[in-house]
Design an enzyme around this catalytic site. Sequence first.
Site, mmCIF file in Angstrom:
data_model
loop_
_atom_site.group_PDB
_atom_site.id
_atom_site.type_symbol
_atom_site.label_atom_id
_atom_site.label_comp_id
_atom_site.label_asym_id
_atom_site.label_seq_id
_atom_site.Cartn_x
_atom_site.Cartn_y
_atom_site.Cartn_z
ATOM 1 N N ASP A 55 10.813 -4.903 -11.239
ATOM 2 C CA ASP A 55 10.553 -3.578 -10.936
ATOM 3 C C ASP A 55 9.099 -3.103 -9.651
ATOM 4 O O ASP A 55 8.453 -3.652 -9.721
ATOM 5 C CB ASP A 55 9.929 -2.446 -11.201
ATOM 6 C CG ASP A 55 9.479 -0.446 -11.676
ATOM 7 O OD1 ASP A 55 9.648 -0.595 -10.062
ATOM 8 O OD2 ASP A 55 9.306 0.168 -11.882
ATOM 9 N N LYS A 90 5.834 4.052 -1.071
ATOM 10 C CA LYS A 90 4.536 3.858 -1.250
ATOM 11 C C LYS A 90 4.439 3.284 0.076
ATOM 12 O O LYS A 90 3.978 4.356 0.785
ATOM 13 C CB LYS A 90 4.069 2.843 -2.603
ATOM 14 C CG LYS A 90 3.546 3.837 -3.657
ATOM 15 C CD LYS A 90 4.451 4.138 -4.186
ATOM 16 C CE LYS A 90 4.401 5.107 -5.817
ATOM 17 N NZ LYS A 90 5.393 5.718 -6.437
#
Length: 394
Positions: free
Chosen positions: A208, A243
């Site tokens: 991830d 992000k």
Amino acid sequence: MFENLKAQPADKILALVQAYREDPRDTKIDLGVGVYKNADGVTPVMRAVKAAEKIVWEEQESKAYVSLTGDPAYSDAMIKLILGDAVARENVGAAATPGGTGACRQAFELIQMASPEARVFVSNPTWPNHISILNYLGIEVAPYRYFDSETRGVDFDGMIADLGQANAGDVVLLHGCCHNPTGANLNLIQWQAVIDLINEKNLVAMIDIAYQGFGDGLDEDAQATRLVASSVKECLIAASCSKNFGVYRERTGLLMAVSNDASQTALNQATLSFLNRQNYSFPPDHGARVVTTILNNPELCADWKAELEETRLSMLALRQQLADELQRLSGSDRFGFLAQHRGMFSRLGTTPEMVEKLRADHGIYMVGDSRMNIAGLNAKSVPILAKAIIDSGI
């Protein structure tokens, strides 16, 4: 039917947000939600994103569906960004997903489809949604030691010992960089040892990677993921653009299925298409198109990288400022780990009772396990936080 529904546990982070909003204190500090904020407390739209959106607005002639796995140009651009030249493109199946969460969900569904008996080994701690989704799907979760509450670093010996209990076909879920929630990361020697164990025991790696560019740099943060992808038989990679591109609400993610056997890619790609069709059919496109526009436009890409670097350096500066202030107030270097951690988060390593004391006495809001969002700070609030930590006896 509805009367049979049961209330689900409240999301602790969302509850924290509400409590923060209701707190009247001027000195309160929100370190809970995992969203980047600048010094003014704003999550800005990046310059390159605004420019790319204008290009898309001017040039896009249709809002028709693209394909079940999204625009191939988006997959190509993201694979290049994350994997570089570590793996041949023909060895990678990919599908656009609704954010990194969607990528993780699709990866877990693929695991369940391909290997129903597989356990998924997750770090203790990990991003809570990993465990929530796995539990919802009925996939067995096996925690492995990761965070050392004494050193606030990685308990690598414990990690290796626990992964040594995995059976062939089990999945090892790893954070590609900027570990959430601890901020503590493996070094490359440790990564190689994990890879060796995965290969020795015939395990499956899943990565991830949600914070590429927030730690040590774009390529540096991808180094471990590239090493894994190029070294193991097969792996899954769940990526997020929320992000590093700041497109949180556009839900822009990608799931990759990487195999060292290129003849496997067609089946992997077809499976990703099938899974998308079952869960949400066609993935969202706007964020993906914006990201693709940026990555394929040299001028926009350079500006995006420059602004991302500014963001990264600002978080590192806040880390160093907090570590220095805590050293000044405590007269010890026991908080030096804060400067060594990477990404948006650090785990302070204290008790839920101390976290509650920080909230009640000082208006410091962080998750109960003491995870704090470094990006929720600014130069003025760092001394307030440092004093609260010392005054609370942490």
